[in-house]
Design a protein around this motif. Structure first.
Motif, PDB file in Angstrom:
ATOM      1  N   TYR A 518       2.490   6.191   6.298  1.00  0.00           N
ATOM      2  CA  TYR A 518       2.790   4.805   5.915  1.00  0.00           C
ATOM      3  C   TYR A 518       3.288   4.769   4.474  1.00  0.00           C
ATOM      4  O   TYR A 518       2.768   5.465   3.603  1.00  0.00           O
ATOM      5  CB  TYR A 518       1.549   3.907   6.040  1.00  0.00           C
ATOM      6  CG  TYR A 518       1.233   3.490   7.457  1.00  0.00           C
ATOM      7  CD1 TYR A 518       2.091   2.648   8.164  1.00  0.00           C
ATOM      8  CD2 TYR A 518       0.075   3.931   8.092  1.00  0.00           C
ATOM      9  CE1 TYR A 518       1.798   2.264   9.470  1.00  0.00           C
ATOM     10  CE2 TYR A 518      -0.231   3.557   9.386  1.00  0.00           C
ATOM     11  CZ  TYR A 518       0.638   2.723  10.070  1.00  0.00           C
ATOM     12  OH  TYR A 518       0.353   2.351  11.361  1.00  0.00           O
ATOM     13  N   LEU A 519       4.283   3.932   4.240  1.00  0.00           N
ATOM     14  CA  LEU A 519       4.844   3.760   2.899  1.00  0.00           C
ATOM     15  C   LEU A 519       4.959   2.275   2.619  1.00  0.00           C
ATOM     16  O   LEU A 519       5.376   1.501   3.491  1.00  0.00           O
ATOM     17  CB  LEU A 519       6.240   4.395   2.825  1.00  0.00           C
ATOM     18  CG  LEU A 519       7.083   4.112   1.580  1.00  0.00           C
ATOM     19  CD1 LEU A 519       6.527   4.847   0.370  1.00  0.00           C
ATOM     20  CD2 LEU A 519       8.539   4.516   1.806  1.00  0.00           C
ATOM     21  N   THR A 520       4.571   1.859   1.435  1.00  0.00           N
ATOM     22  CA  THR A 520       4.782   0.463   1.038  1.00  0.00           C
ATOM     23  C   THR A 520       5.507   0.437  -0.296  1.00  0.00           C
ATOM     24  O   THR A 520       5.201   1.222  -1.203  1.00  0.00           O
ATOM     25  CB  THR A 520       3.452  -0.322   0.980  1.00  0.00           C
ATOM     26  OG1 THR A 520       3.702  -1.649   0.563  1.00  0.00           O
ATOM     27  CG2 THR A 520       2.460   0.312   0.019  1.00  0.00           C
ATOM     28  N   VAL A 521       6.518  -0.425  -0.381  1.00  0.00           N
ATOM     29  CA  VAL A 521       7.276  -0.587  -1.619  1.00  0.00           C
ATOM     30  C   VAL A 521       7.330  -2.076  -1.952  1.00  0.00           C
ATOM     31  O   VAL A 521       7.363  -2.919  -1.056  1.00  0.00           O
ATOM     32  CB  VAL A 521       8.711  -0.005  -1.518  1.00  0.00           C
ATOM     33  CG1 VAL A 521       8.676   1.473  -1.248  1.00  0.00           C
ATOM     34  CG2 VAL A 521       9.530  -0.708  -0.460  1.00  0.00           C
ATOM     35  N   ALA A 522       7.347  -2.369  -3.233  1.00  0.00           N
ATOM     36  CA  ALA A 522       7.372  -3.766  -3.679  1.00  0.00           C
ATOM     37  C   ALA A 522       8.437  -3.928  -4.744  1.00  0.00           C
ATOM     38  O   ALA A 522       8.732  -2.990  -5.490  1.00  0.00           O
ATOM     39  CB  ALA A 522       5.998  -4.160  -4.233  1.00  0.00           C
ATOM     40  N   ALA A 525      11.561  -9.396  -6.723  1.00  0.00           N
ATOM     41  CA  ALA A 525      11.498 -10.789  -6.257  1.00  0.00           C
ATOM     42  C   ALA A 525      10.284 -11.028  -5.368  1.00  0.00           C
ATOM     43  O   ALA A 525      10.337 -11.838  -4.443  1.00  0.00           O
ATOM     44  CB  ALA A 525      12.776 -11.151  -5.526  1.00  0.00           C
ATOM     45  N   GLY A 526       9.191 -10.326  -5.626  1.00  0.00           N
ATOM     46  CA  GLY A 526       7.954 -10.576  -4.896  1.00  0.00           C
ATOM     47  C   GLY A 526       7.933 -10.040  -3.478  1.00  0.00           C
ATOM     48  O   GLY A 526       7.045 -10.400  -2.702  1.00  0.00           O
ATOM     49  N   GLN A 527       8.901  -9.169  -3.118  1.00  0.00           N
ATOM     50  CA  GLN A 527       8.932  -8.642  -1.752  1.00  0.00           C
ATOM     51  C   GLN A 527       8.065  -7.399  -1.630  1.00  0.00           C
ATOM     52  O   GLN A 527       8.109  -6.525  -2.488  1.00  0.00           O
ATOM     53  CB  GLN A 527      10.376  -8.353  -1.316  1.00  0.00           C
ATOM     54  CG  GLN A 527      11.058  -7.169  -1.986  1.00  0.00           C
ATOM     55  CD  GLN A 527      11.792  -7.520  -3.271  1.00  0.00           C
ATOM     56  OE1 GLN A 527      11.407  -8.440  -3.971  1.00  0.00           O
ATOM     57  NE2 GLN A 527      12.835  -6.767  -3.589  1.00  0.00           N
ATOM     58  N   VAL A 528       7.242  -7.347  -0.570  1.00  0.00           N
ATOM     59  CA  VAL A 528       6.400  -6.185  -0.283  1.00  0.00           C
ATOM     60  C   VAL A 528       6.745  -5.729   1.134  1.00  0.00           C
ATOM     61  O   VAL A 528       6.550  -6.480   2.088  1.00  0.00           O
ATOM     62  CB  VAL A 528       4.898  -6.521  -0.385  1.00  0.00           C
ATOM     63  CG1 VAL A 528       4.053  -5.289  -0.075  1.00  0.00           C
ATOM     64  CG2 VAL A 528       4.556  -7.075  -1.757  1.00  0.00           C
ATOM     65  N   LEU A 529       7.273  -4.519   1.269  1.00  0.00           N
ATOM     66  CA  LEU A 529       7.669  -3.970   2.564  1.00  0.00           C
ATOM     67  C   LEU A 529       6.714  -2.871   2.969  1.00  0.00           C
ATOM     68  O   LEU A 529       6.424  -1.971   2.177  1.00  0.00           O
ATOM     69  CB  LEU A 529       9.089  -3.414   2.496  1.00  0.00           C
ATOM     70  CG  LEU A 529      10.236  -4.435   2.491  1.00  0.00           C
ATOM     71  CD1 LEU A 529      11.515  -3.776   1.997  1.00  0.00           C
ATOM     72  CD2 LEU A 529      10.450  -5.016   3.876  1.00  0.00           C
ATOM     73  N   VAL A 530       6.210  -2.939   4.206  1.00  0.00           N
ATOM     74  CA  VAL A 530       5.369  -1.873   4.752  1.00  0.00           C
ATOM     75  C   VAL A 530       6.210  -1.129   5.780  1.00  0.00           C
ATOM     76  O   VAL A 530       6.848  -1.744   6.643  1.00  0.00           O
ATOM     77  CB  VAL A 530       4.088  -2.439   5.392  1.00  0.00           C
ATOM     78  CG1 VAL A 530       3.156  -1.295   5.796  1.00  0.00           C
ATOM     79  CG2 VAL A 530       3.378  -3.381   4.434  1.00  0.00           C
TER      80      VAL A 530
END
Length: 999
Positions: A518-522, A525-530
């Motif tokens: 699993y990878l999460t990037v932020a 502009a307040g976006q958090v992608l999993v």
């Protein structure tokens, strides 16, 4: 004896510290900042790059790297390898020459500066008389020919840099054989190019800037041929057989000249303006390469039409009917062609073109149809889009490693399969003990995965988040598409692209779980992608969720940028990490902290307004917490308006100061005591300056006001399974630390695996700790019953860590910018603290837990805190007793961006940016050390032109021979060598010291 020891001095611990800790700056990864010169040795197969800061870097086969630094820190203007030697000469912009050698020491080669020299003219002569413009190392390996601005050519003996005045080629001597009418029209001016005849080392070609070219006979000291060019000369190139040469000119033309055996006046064979008839830019360098099929390769830099393409940085390759102008996104510094260097070969048969641009290195395969680019194993352009954050993951499992490489290989299908053509030297460094990843986030919304296991930082895979959002640029656009009839035939090459379609796409935080994939990037502009790893291309809908961090509180209005618009419907993603859910923070402020717990399937995120928890298995928001203080107005303005507001507040402050001075003078009306007015003004100025301009080191250590700006800024998030409510039951928990010195702790109820999708994750606030000094919290850590940091999620499940001790009492470590403080759990009572700022006058910028192993035994290792301060120092602090173990100066305190970019590894190494395009790698551990270790063996040329390997150290003491040194010279070589060695003062000193050492 114990009473004579200093308090706190433990000899056993001191010995152990020497076995555990050692600071080394080991290697520089990435592309050299501001390159200025390029050189290549076809003999050694090594490439050299010089920079504006005076650095010189040599590269060969992957892992073969050398670095030197000129003391003067002047710009390197030219680099020339001495033919058939492990030596090179550099010319700096202060007109100094430097001789460098590759010598062996302790089994590995090292780059050392041997001599330096500045060419001096006669007393009273202008600087231009000796300003070097062209350098030619002669194939005899005995002399350098130095062309100057005055038109004179000086001869300098190697290696001593002694000027041979009787062999100077003056412009007057050259002009004696040139027609008188040409001399009157055109003076020699500066020497633009010097080229040795490929078949006759006694002849050199001299090109002057005004267009005159002469062939000079070194034996008879005279001009044998002169070539009268009508255009300003840029460069010269000999054809392989020595019967013709090419000159290129300022007007965008090149001319082919014959060299006849008689003394007839040569006329040009052809004069070509490749991109005429309109005015064109200069052709600054040219190659004419012969091939077996008879069609030559004509390769030149520049020559584009000025009006339409004057801003392009191009190199054109012409081979028969095939012609391409390679278009680079940054200025071309220099280039060279790799071709057959065997003296017996009849043809050049070029294989590759190596181009040094200002921001990247590009290699073109000239053997494969279409001339594709070659994927470089080093010198990666890290800053192809500006780096915004970085994240290091140690000891990657083989399965995940192979899947990432597989995804990357599908992206590289357009690259050539040709082996790396610069393959000199041998890498003798041990294989990396583990697989490490360095992830860099970029301004254009991409994340790049780098192999950081060894000396070469190699790109494995590139992830783009742009497809999730609607932007002005279409991701399917192809920059390289050309119309069939387009002229000039331009083709974009290289990866450097500093322009971002939208600054809101920038990646600010990255977290990768190496066990689950699993990878999460932020982002900005307040976006958090999993995301999760998929080995195949896929098309699916990305789920959306919004997190309102203000929780509809009244009186707050966001003044910053808008959120990014998302694509509706299914989105196609290529193999690799593919997003499956997007959490959008509202307001859409920069994400300042991020944590992922892949075992619980939870992701936590924080901004300047608060933090939230998201269940990415159920794709449901668990809770949000607003941390905004009523006075935090700056937090509502966003990063794009913050600079403007800061300038405005500073301007208003200075206006108030000015106004108060004027009003105080008016009130006094000049009748009062002027000394009192001056004194009052001085006191006011002093108070104002003390309030506004107090340096970070001198900041008073006192409790901050709750009204300070950005107190709600969430600096750190941390998941832990620990005792929060009572000492009998442990539970999952989430901890958050803010800029105002507040720590929040939430109890989490995560349903068991069989009911995980049916029951929601619940959270309840259990603790709130307010540090008295209100300094920003930069790190939170829970220690188990053995005072060991809790393992990473899934680490125990994969048998890579011991289970945490849940029998003894746990401890909470809170690291603020000013101090380290240990609390007992679950009561949260203060147990121990270390006041760093009060003692050291510095503030914590980065902190991480690192494992240090002993270099003497594999049985001992310990966990300590690695701390980077705002002064650029690195401190190692023991756990759990918070004792300072050692301190190292690492980064200059003025290098704010370097300090901000620093990232530590789990095993006591680190990286920080020394320029926008380079990471400096350092090690704090004696056991984990990644540094170049390589050998360059100098081939010995024998009479039958076969190459045999000899050590560069052995050959440094022996003068190599050229093809003309045999016969009678063979019998004299022993006596000459003995004479040369006994007259070398340095050699005599080494012999003397060896004898004394033996005695």
């Amino acid at each position: 004896m114990r009473r004579f020891l200093r308090p706190g001095h433990d000899p056993v611990r001191e010995r152990l510290k020497r076995d555990l800790f050692q600071f080394n700056k080991t290697v520089e990864h990435g592309f050299p900042h501001q390159p200025s010169a390029l050189g290549y040795s076809p003999f050694l197969h090594l490439m050299a790059i010089g920079t504006r800061s005076g650095a010189i870097k040599l590269y060969g086969a992957p892992g073969v790297e050398f670095m030197g630094l000129h003391e003067e820190n002047n710009t390197v203007m030219q680099i020339h390898f001495i033919p058939d030697q492990c030596q090179l000469v550099t010319l700096l912009d202060d007109n100094s020459l430097h001789l460098w050698s590759l010598k062996q020491h302790s089994g590995a080669s090292e780059l050392r500066e041997e001599h330096r020299f500045t060419l001096k003219g006669p007393p009273g002569s202008p600087p231009s008389a000796t300003q070097i413009t062209a350098v030619l190392p002669h194939s005899s390996r005995e002399v350098l020919y130095l062309g100057t601005e005055s038109g004179n050519i000086f001869v300098v003996e190697l290696p001593a840099f002694r000027v041979l005045e009787d062999r100077t080629i003056t412009s007057e001597a050259v002009l004696q054989r040139v027609p008188e009418d040409y001399c009157n029209r055109r003076a020699c001016e500066l020497v633009e190019a010097l080229r040795e005849h490929p078949k006759n080392p006694d002849q050199i070609l001299i090109g002057y800037s005004r267009g005159l070219i002469v062939l000079w006979d070194l034996q008879n000291n005279k001009v044998t041929h002169h070539f009268l060019g009508s255009q300003q000369l840029e460069n010269l190139y000999w054809q392989r057989d020595g019967t013709k040469f090419i000159s290129c000119h300022y007007d965008g033309s090149y001319t082919q000249w014959p060299v006849s055996s008689d003394n007839r006046q040569p006329e040009p064979l052809e004069n070509v303006v490749p991109y005429g008839p309109f005015p064109c830019k200069a052709i600054s360098k040219i190659y004419w390469q012969t091939t077996k099929n008879g069609l030559p390769y004509i390769i030149f830099q520049g020559g584009m039409p000025r009006a339409s393409y004057g801003d392009r940085h191009s190199i054109s390759v012409i081979h028969g009917s095939q012609q391409t102008a390679f278009d680079f996104t940054s200025r071309v510094i220099d280039f060279f062609i790799i071709f057959s260097s065997e003296p017996t070969a009849d043809f050049d048969d070029p294989s590759a073109m190596v181009v040094l641009a200002e921001e990247e290195l590009v290699v073109i395969d000239l053997k494969t149809a279409g001339w594709p680019a070659v994927h470089p194993p080093y010198l990666a352009s890290l800053h192809c889009s500006a780096i915004t954050c970085s994240h290091h993951v140690s000891n990657i499992p083989l399965k995940l490693w192979e899947r990432i490489i597989s995804a990357g290989s599908k992206q590289n299908i357009h690259y050539s399969s040709m082996p790396w053509p610069i393959d000199g030297g041998t890498n003798i460094a041990p294989d990396p003990p583990q697989r490490d990843l360095l992830l860099t986030g970029h301004e254009d919304g991409t994340v790049r995965f780098w192999d950081a296991s060894g000396v070469c930082l190699h790109l494995l895979y590139k992830l783009s988040t742009v497809r999730v959002f609607l932007t002005d640029a279409d991701p399917n656009d192809n920059m390289n598409t050309l119309g069939e009839d387009e002229w000039p035939p331009l083709r974009k090459v290289g990866t450097f692209d500093p322009y971002s379609d939208d600054p809101r796409l920038g990646i600010q935080k990255i977290y990768l779980c190496k066990y689950s994939g699993y990878l999460t990037v932020a982002g900005t502009a307040g976006q958090v992608l999993v995301m999760e790893l998929n080995d195949e291309d896929a098309e699916h809908v990305v789920d959306h969720a919004e997190a309102d961090l203000l929780q509809d509180q009244e009186g707050y209005r966001w003044k910053g940028h808008e959120k990014l618009k998302t694509r509706d419907g299914p989105v196609r993603f290529e193999a690799g990490f593919q997003p499956f859910v997007l959490v959008q923070c509202q307001p859409p402020a920069v994400v300042t902290s991020l944590a992922l717990h892949s075992e619980w399937k939870l992701v936590a995120f924080g901004t300047s307004h608060g933090f939230g928890l998201f269940d990415h298995q159920q794709k449901r928001l668990v809770f949000v917490k607003c941390t905004l203080h009523p006075s935090d107005q700056l937090a509502l303005e966003g990063p794009l308006s913050r600079v403007k507001s800061l300038k405005k507040s500073l301007r208003q402050s200075f206006r108030r100061i000015r106004r108060s001075r004027v009003s105080s003078r008016k009130r006094r009306g000049g009748s009062g005591n002027t000394s009192e007015v001056r004194e009052a003004n001085a006191k006011f100025d002093q108070d104002a300056l003390q309030e506004m301009e107090l340096a970070p080191v001198q900041r008073k250590i006192e409790a901050r006001s709750a009204e300070d700006s950005f107190t709600g800024f969430v600096r750190t998030l941390y998941f832990a399974d620990t005792f929060l409510r009572d000492s009998s039951r442990h539970c999952p928990s989430l901890w958050a630390g803010t800029n105002g010195g507040t720590v929040y702790a939430f109890c989490l109820r995560v349903p068991p695996a069989e009911r995980r999708m049916d029951e929601p994750v619940r959270a309840e606030q259990a603790k709130e700790i307010q540090l008295m000094h209100r300094a920003p919290v930069v790190g939170i850590l829970v220690l188990d019953g053995r005072s060991t940091p809790l393992p990473e999620p899934l680490e125990v499940a994969h048998d890579l860590s011991k289970s945490p001790d849940m029998q003894g009492s746990h401890q909470l470590l809170v690291v603020s910018e000013e101090q380290f403080k240990v609390f007992t759990l679950p009561k949260v009572s203060s147990k121990l603290k270390l006041k760093l700022t009060a003692l050291e006058g510095c503030r914590v910028r980065k902190v991480t837990v690192a494992n240090f192993g002993s270099c003497k035994t594999d049985d001992y290792s310990e966990n300590d805190l690695a701390v980077l301060t705002n002064l650029g120092d690195i401190q190692i602090i023991s756990l759990p007793f918070l004792k300072l173990q050692i301190r190292y100066p690492c980064i200059r305190k003025e290098d704010v961006s370097g300090i901000a970019s620093c990232v530590f590894t789990k095993y006591g190494q680190g990286f920080y940016l020394i320029s926008p395009s380079e990471f400096e790698r350092f090690s704090l551990s004696t056991k984990w050390l990644v540094e170049p270790r390589c050998v360059v063996d100098m081939p010995e040329i024998t009479s039958n032109n076969h190459v045999q390997n000899k050590s560069g150290m052995e050959n440094a003491a022996r003068k190599p021979r050229s093809s003309g040194d045999y016969g009678e010279d063979e019998r004299k070589s022993g006596r000459l060598m003995e004479h040369a060695l006994l007259n070398d003062e340095k050699v005599l000193k080494e012999i003397q010291s060896t004898l004394e050492g033996g005695r």
